[in-house]
Design a protein around this motif. Structure first.
Motif, PDB file in Angstrom:
ATOM      1  N   HIS A 443     103.224  87.434  39.054  1.00 20.78           N
ATOM      2  CA  HIS A 443     102.945  86.016  39.191  1.00 20.78           C
ATOM      3  C   HIS A 443     103.263  85.321  37.870  1.00 20.78           C
ATOM      4  O   HIS A 443     103.586  85.984  36.879  1.00 20.78           O
ATOM      5  CB  HIS A 443     101.479  85.776  39.578  1.00 20.78           C
ATOM      6  CG  HIS A 443     100.521  86.235  38.511  1.00 20.78           C
ATOM      7  ND1 HIS A 443     100.128  87.556  38.393  1.00 20.78           N
ATOM      8  CD2 HIS A 443      99.901  85.562  37.493  1.00 20.78           C
ATOM      9  CE1 HIS A 443      99.299  87.680  37.356  1.00 20.78           C
ATOM     10  NE2 HIS A 443      99.147  86.483  36.798  1.00 20.78           N
ATOM     11  N   THR A 462      96.943  79.864  37.659  1.00 19.97           N
ATOM     12  CA  THR A 462      97.756  81.001  38.076  1.00 19.97           C
ATOM     13  C   THR A 462      98.728  80.547  39.159  1.00 19.97           C
ATOM     14  O   THR A 462      98.347  79.840  40.094  1.00 19.97           O
ATOM     15  CB  THR A 462      96.864  82.131  38.621  1.00 19.97           C
ATOM     16  OG1 THR A 462      95.970  82.539  37.593  1.00 19.97           O
ATOM     17  CG2 THR A 462      97.709  83.312  39.065  1.00 19.97           C
ATOM     18  N   PRO A 464     101.171  81.802  41.915  1.00 23.53           N
ATOM     19  CA  PRO A 464     101.771  82.854  42.748  1.00 23.53           C
ATOM     20  C   PRO A 464     103.124  82.454  43.323  1.00 23.53           C
ATOM     21  O   PRO A 464     103.899  83.306  43.745  1.00 23.53           O
ATOM     22  CB  PRO A 464     100.733  83.047  43.866  1.00 23.53           C
ATOM     23  CG  PRO A 464     100.040  81.719  43.959  1.00 23.53           C
ATOM     24  CD  PRO A 464     100.028  81.151  42.570  1.00 23.53           C
TER      25      PRO A 464
END
Length: 830
Positions: A443, A462, A464
Motif C-alpha cells: 500500500h 493509508t 490502499p
C-alpha cells in the motif's frame, strides 16, 4: 537530478549477467548460485525466483515470454516467464557455455562455449541446428545483426568472424583481424561485437581500450570512441535509438558517450566493482548492469539533465567518417514534410534505401529483399521449394526506415508532480502546500501538509488504492489512481471543511479508462483520460460535462474558477514532432475562449508545467526555462503568449558560476515562485526544499550583465523592460475587469497601474532629454504613450523638458496636453 542508483545483491558473489525482455517489462539475472531472478520493471518489491539444480550460470538471453540460460556444465535451458518453470533443455555442449545471443525475432539462438564450433539452434525446434566451424579457436562472444541473417563471432584468437546464415549452410563472409584483442574465454574482457541499430555498422572493443566502429559494407574502420578507460572494456551497449553509447572498463569506470560526436557526456565515479553486462531499457531512461560481485544495479534517469532528450529523438546513424546518411540524422535540424526534405524526390530516398541494402553484405548480392513479394529473392531449400532468402523462409527484418520517420508524441504529465525516487515522490507542489506519498509495497501512505497551518491542519492516511496524482487548493484535495485488477480508476475528492456528515466522495471511471492529468479549481474538478475524454465534475461530485478532446493524446490540464485549459498532441510538424494544441473553455457558460490554438514551443523544447496565475491568467513553463503568460486569452483568436521571465538570463547565473534549474510552482503577487534545483537535478526531493521567488523580467534586450561600465545603457534597457512589463500588467488587468464581475478593489487598482506605466515613461523621457536635442522626436513619442487623462503626467513631462532646456519639445508636449484635455485627438492620431 542525480541518477537513481539501486544496488541489489541478486546472486552469490561472482560473475553475474542480465537480459531485458524486448518489451522491457522484465529483467532476468543469472549468477553463480542455483537461483534465477526475474525482476518486474518499475516494481521495487522482491523479484520472482526460479530455483534450479544447476549452478554457475554464465549467460542469459530473454524473449518476451521465455529466456535461455547457459551454464558451466555446458547446458542451455529454456525457462518460461509466464509460469517461471523450466520448459526444456534446448542444447548441450561438452564444455562451459560462454555466451548466448537471440535473433531479433527470437527464432534462433547462437551459443558459444569452450568448444571450437558455435551452435545456432532453433528455439522452437531443437532438432534444427546450424554449426559455425570456420574459426579455429573457441568463441568468447556472439551477436546477431538487426536482420538476424548475420552472426558476428568473436574468437579468443583476436579475430572476428562474420557468418551469413541466410541459407541452410552457413557461409563465412569475412575474417576481421586486428579489431579485438586475444583473450581467454573466462576473462572479464569483452570482445562482443555491438551492432548499431541503423544496421550499417558495428563496433567492438580494441586492444588499445577504444571502441572502434566498422562499416558493414566494406569492413573499413570508421570513427572510434577514445580515451574513456584506463583498463580493458568489459561491457558496451548502444542506446535503443543509437544516439548514445555506454561503456564500462576493468578499471571500474562507466562512461556515457554521444554517438554523433564521440564525446564523453559523463563519467560515473560511483562504480565499486567490474561491470560485466549492461542493457538499456527499450523505452525509458534506465540502464541496468551486473558486475563480478553478484550485484544488479538499476540506474533510473541514467542520462543526466539536458542530454536526456537524446534518448527521445529518432533513429541516429552510426558515426561514419563521411556519412551519406548524416542528412537524415535526428540531430540535423532541417524541416521535413511527410518524411521528405524540401526539394527531395522519391528517387533520393530510394538511393538511401539502396545504401542500406548494400550495407547488408560484402558485395550486396546475397541480401536482396523481396519488397514487393514477387518472389525474385527466393532460393530453393533442401526440398527444392522456393523460400525467401532467410533462415527456413523467415523474412529478414529491416526496421530502419520505419524507425527513422516515427513521430515523437509528447507524453502526458501531472503538473506539480515528480517521479519516484527511492520509495517516495511528490504528488503535488503548490503555494497551498504539498502532497507526498511513500510506497510500502502492499500500500501507499499519503501525507498532505500546508504552509498555513493556522488555516488548515496537516493530515495523513493509508492509501490502499495507490494514488498516483493529486491536486491541492484552499478548498480541498483531489486524488486519482490508475485501474488495477481490484478496482477501476478512481477520482477521490476530500474537502477541508464541511457542515454535513459526508466529508468526501469517490467516483469510478469506466473499465480500462484512466486519468492522464487532472486539475482542481474553486468551482470544479477536471480530468483528462486515456479514452480522450475531458470529464468535468462539481466539487460535490456531480458530473457537469463530458466531451472528447480534439487534440489527442491529452498532455495536461489546468483550471481556474470556471475556466478549463486542456493541452493535447496535435498534427505532426516538419521536424517529425507533434505540435501541442491548447483549448480554454468556460464550462459554466459553455463557451470556448480559445480552441485548438498552437502552443508556441521552440524545437527540442518541451512543456514542463501549465497552470493559472493568482489573477486567473494561463501560464506555461518549458524545459528551456522560459515562463510565459497568455495575453488577451478571453477573446477568441487574439491570444498571444508573452514571456514573463527567461530563467537562463538571471543575474545569479551570470558568469557560469552556478549550475541550477528551477521547478515551477506558481505565478502570484507578480512573482515567479519556484524551487531551485542544484547541479544536474531535475526534480525536487526530500527533505522538502524551500520555495524561492523571482521578479518578472521580460527579455526585451540582451543581458546587461557585462555592461557595468556603461551605466546609462544599462539603465535605459532596464526602463524599457519595466515599460513593457507595466503595459502587460495593465492590459491583463483590464481584460480581467472587462470579462468578470470585478470587485471594487480591483477597479481601484486601474489608476495605480496606469501611474506605473507613466512613471516609467517619465524616466525614459528624462533619459532621452539628457541625450540631446536630436532625441527630441523620440521624447515626444514617449509623451504620447502616457495613459493619464488628467494632464498631470504630461505637465510633469513638460517640466522635465524645460529642466534640460528642450524648449521646442516642451512646447509640443504642452500642445499635446491641451489638445488631449479638450478631446481633440487620441493617442493614435498623434
Amino acid at each position: 537530478m542525480a541518477a537513481r542508483l539501486r544496488g541489489r545483491p541478486a546472486h552469490a558473489p561472482g560473475p553475474t549477467f542480465l537480459s531485458y525482455t524486448p518489451n522491457g517489462k522484465k529483467l532476468v539475472t543469472v549468477g553463480l548460485n542455483g537461483a534465477l531472478r526475474v525482476f518486474q520493471h518499475g516494481y521495487d518489491g522482491e523479484p520472482a525466483t526460479i530455483d534450479v539444480n544447476t549452478e554457475e550460470h554464465l549467460a542469459v538471453a530473454a524473449a518476451n515470454d521465455w529466456f535461455l540460460v547457459g551454464t558451466e556444465d555446458g547446458s542451455v535451458t529454456k525457462y518460461s516467464l509466464v509460469t517461471n518453470q523450466m520448459e526444456e533443455m534446448l542444447v548441450r555442449c561438452t564444455l562451459p557455455v560462454r555466451d548466448i545471443a537471440l535473433s531479433p525475432d527470437g527464432a534462433w539462438a547462437a551459443v558459444s562455449s569452450d568448444e571450437v564450433e558455435v551452435k545456432v539452434v532453433n528455439t522452437q525446434d531443437m532438432t534444427q541446428v546450424l554449426y559455425l566451424r570456420e574459426h579455429r579457436r573457441p568463441a568468447k562472444n556472439v551477436s546477431f545483426d538487426a536482420t538476424g541473417s548475420t552472426i558476428a563471432v568473436s574468437c579468443t584468437d583476436g579475430i572476428v568472424y562474420m557468418y551469413s546464415i541466410s541459407s541452410q549452410t552457413p557461409q563465412l563472409l569475412k575474417r576481421i583481424d586486428g579489431l579485438i584483442k586475444t583473450t581467454e574465454t573466462e576473462s572479464d574482457t569483452n570482445t562482443r561485437v555491438s551492432w548499431h541499430v541503423d544496421g550499417r555498422a558495428f563496433a567492438a572493443p580494441t586492444a588499445t581500450r577504444d571502441f572502434q566502429v566498422v562499416a558493414r559494407s566494406d569492413w573499413s574502420h570508421q570513427k572510434a570512441f577514445k580515451g574513456g578507460h584506463r583498463g580493458d572494456i568489459t561491457a558496451a551497449t548502444w542506446s535503443p535509438n543509437g544516439a548514445l553509447l555506454v561503456t564500462a572498463g576493468a578499471d571500474k569506470s562507466l562512461v556515457l558517450w554521444e554517438t554523433k560526436t564521440q564525446s564523453i557526456l559523463k563519467s560515473f565515479d560511483d562504480v565499486q566493482n567490474v561491470i560485466l553486462e549492461m542493457a538499456w531499457h527499450p523505452t525509458e531512461n534506465v540502464l541496468s548492469y551486473t558486475n563480478n560481485n553478484g550485484e544488479l544495479f538499476i540506474r533510473e534517469d541514467f542520462v543526466p539533465g539536458v542530454h536526456a532528450k537524446l534518448l527521445k529523438i529518432v533513429l541516429q546513424p552510426a558515426p561514419f567518417n563521411n556519412d551519406p546518411l548524416s542528412d537524415i540524422s535526428g540531430n540535423a535540424q532541417r524541416p521535413m514534410t511527410n518524411g521528405l526534405k524540401p526539394g527531395t524526390h522519391a528517387s533520393e530516398n530510394d538511393y538511401i534505401d539502396s545504401l542500406l541494402d548494400d550495407a547488408m553484405s560484402e558485395d550486396g548480392a546475397d541480401f536482396i529483399e523481396d519488397d514487393d513479394g514477387a518472389g525474385y529473392a527466393e532460393e530453393p531449400n533442401r526440398h527444392g521449394k522456393r523460400v525467401a532468402n532467410t533462415i527456413e523462409g523467415r523474412q529478414a527484418k529491416r526496421p530502419v526506415q520505419q524507425a527513422i520517420w516515427q513521430p515523437k508524441i509528447h507524453e502526458s504529465f501531472q503538473p506539480g508532480s515528480t517521479p519516484w525516487k527511492g520509495n517516495r515522490r511528490y504528488l503535488c507542489l503548490n503555494l497551498t502546500g504539498f502532497v507526498w506519498t511513500v510506497d510500502q509495497e502492499t500500500h501507499h501512505t499519503v501525507t498532505v501538509e500546508f504552509y498555513d497551518r493556522q488555516e488548515h491542519r496537516d493530515f495523513h492516511f493509508t492509501d490502499p488504492h495507490m494514488y498516483d496524482k493529486a491536486c491541492l487548493n484552499e478548498k480541498g484535495a483531489l486524488f486519482s489512481c490508475p485501474p488495477s485488477t481490484r478496482h477501476p480508476a478512481v477520482l477521490h475528492y476530500r474537502p477541508h471543511e464541511t457542515w454535513t456528515s459526508r466529508t468526501d466522495w469517490r467516483t469510478h471511471l469506466p473499465a480500462g479508462e484512466q486519468v492522464t492529468s487532472m486539475s482542481l479549481s474553486d468551482s470544479c474538478i477536471v480530468a483528462t483520460t486515456s479514452a480522450g475524454y475531458v470529464r468535468v465534475y462539481s466539487l460535490f461530485g456531480l458530473p457537469l460535462k463530458i466531451y472528447r478532446q480534439k487534440s489527442m493524446p491529452a498532455v495536461a490540464c489546468a483550471s481556474w474558477r470556471d475556466y478549463v485549459m486542456t493541452v493535447g498532441n496535435g498534427s505532426i510538424g516538419g521536424d517529425g514532432r507533434t505540435r501541442l494544441l491548447y483549448t480554454i473553455d468556460n464550462v459554466k457558460r459553455d463557451e470556448s475562449c480559445q480552441s485548438e490554438d498552437v502552443l508556441p514551443l521552440p524545437e527540442d523544447v518541451e512543456l514542463k508545467s501549465v497552470f493559472f496565475s493568482d489573477n486567473g491568467d494561463p501560464c506555461i513553463y518549458d524545459t528551456a526555462g522560459v515562463l510565459l503568460i497568455l495575453h488577451h486569452w478571453r477573446t477568441p483568436g487574439q491570444a498571444k503568449w508573452v514571456p514573463l521571465l527567461d530563467t537562463k538570463t538571471l543575474e545569479r547565473l551570470a558568469g557560469g558560476k552556478k549550475e541550477e534549474s528551477y521547478w515551477p510552482i506558481a505565478v502570484a503577487n507578480n512573482k515567479f515562485h519556484c524551487i531551485i534545483l542544484k547541479g544536474g537535478e531535475e526534480y525536487p526531493y526530500f527533505p522538502r526544499p524551500l520555495l524561492s521567488d523571482f521578479d518578472f523580467s521580460i527579455p526585451v534586450s540582451a543581458s546587461t550583465a557585462g555592461e557595468e561600465d556603461d551605466k546609462e545603457t544599462t539603465h535605459q534597457k532596464t526602463l524599457e523592460e519595466q515599460y513593457v512589463r507595466a503595459c502587460l500588467q495593465h492590459s491583463l488587468h483590464m481584460d480581467l475587469l472587462e470579462n468578470t464581475n470585478a470587485t471594487h478593489a480591483q477597479r481601484q487598482e486601474v489608476p495605480t497601474l496606469e501611474r506605473e506605466v507613466d512613471k516609467v515613461l517619465l524616466q525614459l523621457l528624462a533619459t532621452e532629454c539628457r541625450e540631446g536635442e536630436e532625441h527630441g522626436m523620440k521624447a515626444l513619442e514617449i509623451a504620447t504613450l502616457m495613459k493619464d487623462r488628467t494632464g498631470k503626467m504630461l505637465e510633469a513631462a513638460g517640466k522635465i523638458a524645460s529642466r534640460f532646456h528642450r524648449d521646442v519639445l516642451g512646447d509640443k508636449i504642452m500642445q499635446l496636453a491641451e489638445r488631449r484635455l479638450v478631446g481633440l485627438v487620441s493617442d493614435d492620431d498623434v
